[in-house]
Design a protein around this motif. Structure first.
Motif, PDB file in Angstrom:
ATOM      1  N   LEU A 135       0.824  -1.194   0.000  1.00  0.00           N
ATOM      2  CA  LEU A 135       0.000   0.000   0.000  1.00  0.00           C
ATOM      3  C   LEU A 135       0.866   1.256   0.000  1.00  0.00           C
ATOM      4  CD1 LEU A 135      -2.584  -1.114   2.711  1.00  0.00           C
ATOM      5  CD2 LEU A 135      -2.878  -1.158   0.233  1.00  0.00           C
ATOM      6  N   PRO A 136       0.354   2.362  -0.563  1.00  0.00           N
ATOM      7  CA  PRO A 136       1.117   3.608  -0.588  1.00  0.00           C
ATOM      8  C   PRO A 136       1.044   4.382   0.728  1.00  0.00           C
ATOM      9  CG  PRO A 136      -0.977   3.940  -1.652  1.00  0.00           C
ATOM     10  CD  PRO A 136      -0.913   2.474  -1.307  1.00  0.00           C
ATOM     11  N   GLY A 137       0.344   3.838   1.688  1.00  0.00           N
ATOM     12  CA  GLY A 137       0.193   4.471   2.994  1.00  0.00           C
ATOM     13  C   GLY A 137      -0.321   3.445   3.981  1.00  0.00           C
ATOM     14  N   THR A 138      -0.877   3.888   5.064  1.00  0.00           N
ATOM     15  CA  THR A 138      -1.442   2.992   6.075  1.00  0.00           C
ATOM     16  C   THR A 138      -2.947   3.208   6.159  1.00  0.00           C
ATOM     17  OG1 THR A 138      -1.030   4.632   7.810  1.00  0.00           O
ATOM     18  CG2 THR A 138       0.686   2.971   7.427  1.00  0.00           C
ATOM     19  N   PRO A 139      -3.713   2.201   6.614  1.00  0.00           N
ATOM     20  CA  PRO A 139      -5.149   2.415   6.779  1.00  0.00           C
ATOM     21  C   PRO A 139      -5.426   3.658   7.618  1.00  0.00           C
ATOM     22  CG  PRO A 139      -4.638   0.095   6.995  1.00  0.00           C
ATOM     23  CD  PRO A 139      -3.318   0.813   6.922  1.00  0.00           C
ATOM     24  N   VAL A 140      -6.455   4.389   7.238  1.00  0.00           N
ATOM     25  CA  VAL A 140      -6.762   5.650   7.905  1.00  0.00           C
ATOM     26  C   VAL A 140      -7.023   5.445   9.386  1.00  0.00           C
ATOM     27  CG1 VAL A 140      -8.450   7.528   8.038  1.00  0.00           C
ATOM     28  CG2 VAL A 140      -7.593   6.767   5.812  1.00  0.00           C
ATOM     29  N   SER A 141      -7.776   4.388   9.732  1.00  0.00           N
ATOM     30  CA  SER A 141      -8.086   4.103  11.133  1.00  0.00           C
ATOM     31  C   SER A 141      -8.693   2.719  11.192  1.00  0.00           C
ATOM     32  CB  SER A 141      -9.057   5.149  11.698  1.00  0.00           C
ATOM     33  OG  SER A 141     -10.365   4.960  11.190  1.00  0.00           O
ATOM     34  N   SER A 142      -9.313   2.399  12.308  1.00  0.00           N
ATOM     35  CA  SER A 142     -10.157   1.213  12.348  1.00  0.00           C
ATOM     36  C   SER A 142     -11.354   1.465  11.440  1.00  0.00           C
ATOM     37  CB  SER A 142     -10.606   0.926  13.785  1.00  0.00           C
ATOM     38  OG  SER A 142     -11.304   2.039  14.305  1.00  0.00           O
ATOM     39  N   GLN A 173      -7.981  14.281   9.271  1.00  0.00           N
ATOM     40  CA  GLN A 173      -7.347  15.456   8.651  1.00  0.00           C
ATOM     41  C   GLN A 173      -6.766  15.114   7.272  1.00  0.00           C
ATOM     42  OE1 GLN A 173      -7.517  18.530  10.088  1.00  0.00           O
ATOM     43  NE2 GLN A 173      -8.706  17.602  11.745  1.00  0.00           N
ATOM     44  N   LEU A 174      -7.616  14.637   6.393  1.00  0.00           N
ATOM     45  CA  LEU A 174      -7.187  14.226   5.060  1.00  0.00           C
ATOM     46  C   LEU A 174      -7.042  15.425   4.127  1.00  0.00           C
ATOM     47  CD1 LEU A 174      -9.637  11.226   4.957  1.00  0.00           C
ATOM     48  CD2 LEU A 174      -7.162  11.069   5.220  1.00  0.00           C
ATOM     49  N   SER A 175      -6.116  15.303   3.186  1.00  0.00           N
ATOM     50  CA  SER A 175      -5.819  16.405   2.269  1.00  0.00           C
ATOM     51  C   SER A 175      -6.886  16.541   1.191  1.00  0.00           C
ATOM     52  CB  SER A 175      -4.459  16.180   1.608  1.00  0.00           C
ATOM     53  OG  SER A 175      -4.522  15.059   0.730  1.00  0.00           O
ATOM     54  N   GLU A 176      -6.886  17.679   0.527  1.00  0.00           N
ATOM     55  CA  GLU A 176      -7.795  17.885  -0.603  1.00  0.00           C
ATOM     56  C   GLU A 176      -7.489  16.885  -1.718  1.00  0.00           C
ATOM     57  OE1 GLU A 176     -10.448  19.921  -0.640  1.00  0.00           O
ATOM     58  OE2 GLU A 176      -9.928  20.281   1.451  1.00  0.00           O
ATOM     59  N   TRP A 231     -13.096   3.008   6.939  1.00  0.00           N
ATOM     60  CA  TRP A 231     -11.818   3.690   7.151  1.00  0.00           C
ATOM     61  C   TRP A 231     -10.646   2.739   7.323  1.00  0.00           C
ATOM     62  CZ3 TRP A 231     -11.728   8.295   5.411  1.00  0.00           C
ATOM     63  CH2 TRP A 231     -12.895   9.073   5.411  1.00  0.00           C
ATOM     64  N   ALA A 232     -10.906   1.454   7.538  1.00  0.00           N
ATOM     65  CA  ALA A 232      -9.817   0.480   7.583  1.00  0.00           C
ATOM     66  C   ALA A 232      -9.430  -0.004   6.201  1.00  0.00           C
ATOM     67  CB  ALA A 232     -10.214  -0.720   8.458  1.00  0.00           C
ATOM     68  N   ASN A 233     -10.262   0.285   5.208  1.00  0.00           N
ATOM     69  CA  ASN A 233     -10.029  -0.197   3.850  1.00  0.00           C
ATOM     70  C   ASN A 233      -9.615   0.910   2.882  1.00  0.00           C
ATOM     71  OD1 ASN A 233     -10.433  -2.859   4.450  1.00  0.00           O
ATOM     72  ND2 ASN A 233     -12.590  -2.877   3.859  1.00  0.00           N
ATOM     73  N   VAL A 234      -9.218   2.049   3.427  1.00  0.00           N
ATOM     74  CA  VAL A 234      -8.636   3.123   2.626  1.00  0.00           C
ATOM     75  C   VAL A 234      -7.386   3.630   3.349  1.00  0.00           C
ATOM     76  CG1 VAL A 234     -10.755   3.863   1.469  1.00  0.00           C
ATOM     77  CG2 VAL A 234     -10.183   4.813   3.708  1.00  0.00           C
ATOM     78  N   THR A 235      -6.406   4.074   2.573  1.00  0.00           N
ATOM     79  CA  THR A 235      -5.133   4.489   3.153  1.00  0.00           C
ATOM     80  C   THR A 235      -4.954   6.003   3.111  1.00  0.00           C
ATOM     81  OG1 THR A 235      -3.925   4.327   1.056  1.00  0.00           O
ATOM     82  CG2 THR A 235      -4.033   2.341   2.428  1.00  0.00           C
ATOM     83  N   SER A 236      -3.997   6.463   3.898  1.00  0.00           N
ATOM     84  CA  SER A 236      -3.537   7.846   3.857  1.00  0.00           C
ATOM     85  C   SER A 236      -2.038   7.841   4.196  1.00  0.00           C
ATOM     86  CB  SER A 236      -4.314   8.707   4.869  1.00  0.00           C
ATOM     87  OG  SER A 236      -3.947   8.361   6.199  1.00  0.00           O
ATOM     88  N   LEU A 253     -19.281   4.760   3.822  1.00  0.00           N
ATOM     89  CA  LEU A 253     -18.226   5.589   4.407  1.00  0.00           C
ATOM     90  C   LEU A 253     -18.834   6.651   5.321  1.00  0.00           C
ATOM     91  CD1 LEU A 253     -15.144   5.659   4.259  1.00  0.00           C
ATOM     92  CD2 LEU A 253     -15.335   7.466   2.546  1.00  0.00           C
ATOM     93  N   TRP A 254     -19.981   7.166   4.948  1.00  0.00           N
ATOM     94  CA  TRP A 254     -20.705   8.099   5.827  1.00  0.00           C
ATOM     95  C   TRP A 254     -21.037   7.421   7.152  1.00  0.00           C
ATOM     96  CZ3 TRP A 254     -25.899   6.986   7.095  1.00  0.00           C
ATOM     97  CH2 TRP A 254     -26.520   7.933   7.926  1.00  0.00           C
ATOM     98  N   GLY A 255     -21.570   6.195   7.098  1.00  0.00           N
ATOM     99  CA  GLY A 255     -21.921   5.491   8.317  1.00  0.00           C
ATOM    100  C   GLY A 255     -20.729   5.224   9.218  1.00  0.00           C
ATOM    101  N   ALA A 256     -19.561   5.017   8.582  1.00  0.00           N
ATOM    102  CA  ALA A 256     -18.342   4.769   9.348  1.00  0.00           C
ATOM    103  C   ALA A 256     -17.745   6.049   9.899  1.00  0.00           C
ATOM    104  CB  ALA A 256     -17.318   4.055   8.468  1.00  0.00           C
ATOM    105  N   SER A 257     -18.350   7.199   9.580  1.00  0.00           N
ATOM    106  CA  SER A 257     -17.822   8.508   9.980  1.00  0.00           C
ATOM    107  C   SER A 257     -18.690   9.206  11.018  1.00  0.00           C
ATOM    108  CB  SER A 257     -17.711   9.419   8.746  1.00  0.00           C
ATOM    109  OG  SER A 257     -17.012   8.800   7.698  1.00  0.00           O
ATOM    110  N   LEU A 258     -19.816   8.624  11.366  1.00  0.00           N
ATOM    111  CA  LEU A 258     -20.819   9.346  12.143  1.00  0.00           C
ATOM    112  C   LEU A 258     -20.370   9.734  13.543  1.00  0.00           C
ATOM    113  CD1 LEU A 258     -24.089   7.530  11.057  1.00  0.00           C
ATOM    114  CD2 LEU A 258     -23.487   9.919  10.672  1.00  0.00           C
ATOM    115  N   ALA A 259     -19.355   9.073  14.073  1.00  0.00           N
ATOM    116  CA  ALA A 259     -18.862   9.458  15.402  1.00  0.00           C
ATOM    117  C   ALA A 259     -18.063  10.758  15.342  1.00  0.00           C
ATOM    118  CB  ALA A 259     -18.007   8.337  15.994  1.00  0.00           C
ATOM    119  N   VAL A 260     -17.748  11.203  14.121  1.00  0.00           N
ATOM    120  CA  VAL A 260     -16.998  12.452  13.906  1.00  0.00           C
ATOM    121  C   VAL A 260     -17.843  13.311  12.967  1.00  0.00           C
ATOM    122  CG1 VAL A 260     -14.797  13.455  13.218  1.00  0.00           C
ATOM    123  CG2 VAL A 260     -14.877  11.095  14.073  1.00  0.00           C
TER     124      VAL A 260
END
Length: 279
Positions: free
Chosen positions: A105-112, A120-123, A184-189, A212-219
């Motif tokens: 991967l070109p990075g690490t998973p964003v989170s769990s 704090q992802l870039s544009e 968020w565990a299946n995308v990298t940053s 992805l929206w559902g996985a973001s609702l705590a934030v």
């Protein structure tokens, strides 16, 4: 034979990993092993990654278990390069083991899977996410998506939504290819890349965005950003149905009482229900 419920974070997997090494001709770096509930992954001696999944035969379906390999034909999407795969049937249980070797991967998973704080992802990251999802939706496949390893049919959409929101007209009109396990565990940053393509296939428009929206609702700010970026999907009729589909899974009988996503999921679902009644 009844399939055991297994959590690979707790099960011995040494024999499985040994077989994978022999079959793919690699040596796994056991110091890099990552265990999840139904998969195990590790880095190899040739600077690749191997992911091994345990899936019940009843969850394989007519399309087989070659999700990662078949995704290699998709273009315009930021995802790992696929090199090789192997699959075999377990001798003792009605289970198939699937192993795929891919590029690193070109990075690490964003989170769990469910985000607990704003990453704090870039544009550039958000632009790559949207470009990849748009490219995916524009392609074609005979595969059917299997979110949570269940074949995604109109009947499943209806049953899931009606379990929490009875009476909604759930007829889907726009089906297109989706990743079907976008969290968020299946995308990298810091560089965007989507991994774990085992469940991709045709799905109602908006499934990935809603997931992805559902996985973001705590934030709340992160959930709002997902909805803003994928507005065209989520404001479509089928996107609204997928919002209810995801919300129903969060709010359903297995909901955890302390889940911080409960209140925002319910609030958005009530708004979507009003919009569907008006349209």
């Amino acid at each position: 034979m009844t399939l055991r419920s297994v959590d690979l974070r707790k099960e011995p997997v040494e024999a499985v990993l040994d077989r994978v090494e022999r079959s793919l001709g690699v040596h796994l770096d056991h110091d890099t092993v990552v265990r999840k509930r139904r998969s195990v992954g590790a880095r190899t001696d040739r600077s690749t990654w191997v992911r091994v999944e345990r899936r019940g035969l009843d969850r394989i379906g007519a399309q087989g278990g070659d999700g990662t390999a078949s995704a290699a034909a998709l273009h315009g999407i930021a995802k790992p390069v696929w090199f090789a795969g192997v699959a075999w049937r377990d001798e003792a249980e009605p289970v198939m083991w699937l192993a795929d070797e891919t590029g690193l991967l070109p990075g690490t998973p964003v989170s769990s899977a469910v985000a607990a704080e704003d990453p704090q992802l870039s544009e550039e990251w958000w632009a790559s996410l949207s470009a990849s999802l748009d490219a995916l939706a524009a392609q074609s496949t005979n595969r059917i998506a299997t979110p949570d390893t269940e074949t995604l049919t109109q009947e499943l959409v209806t049953a899931t939504i009606h379990s929490v929101f009875p009476g909604v007209d759930t007829a889907v009109t726009d089906w297109c290819p989706a990743h079907a396990d976008l969290n968020w565990a299946n995308v990298t940053s810091p560089v965007f890349c989507a991994l774990d393509w085992e469940d991709w296939g045709m799905a109602p428009r908006g499934l990935d965005a809603a997931s992805l929206w559902g996985a973001s609702l705590a934030v709340p700010a992160l959930a709002d950003r997902v909805r803003s970026e994928r507005r065209n999907d989520l404001e479509s009729r089928d996107g609204k149905l997928m919002t209810l589909f995801v919300a129903a899974k969060i709010l359903g009988p297995y909901a955890g009482p302390e889940d911080p996503r409960l209140v925002p999921a319910r609030k958005t679902a009530e708004q979507v229900l009003q919009e569907l009644q008006v349209s």
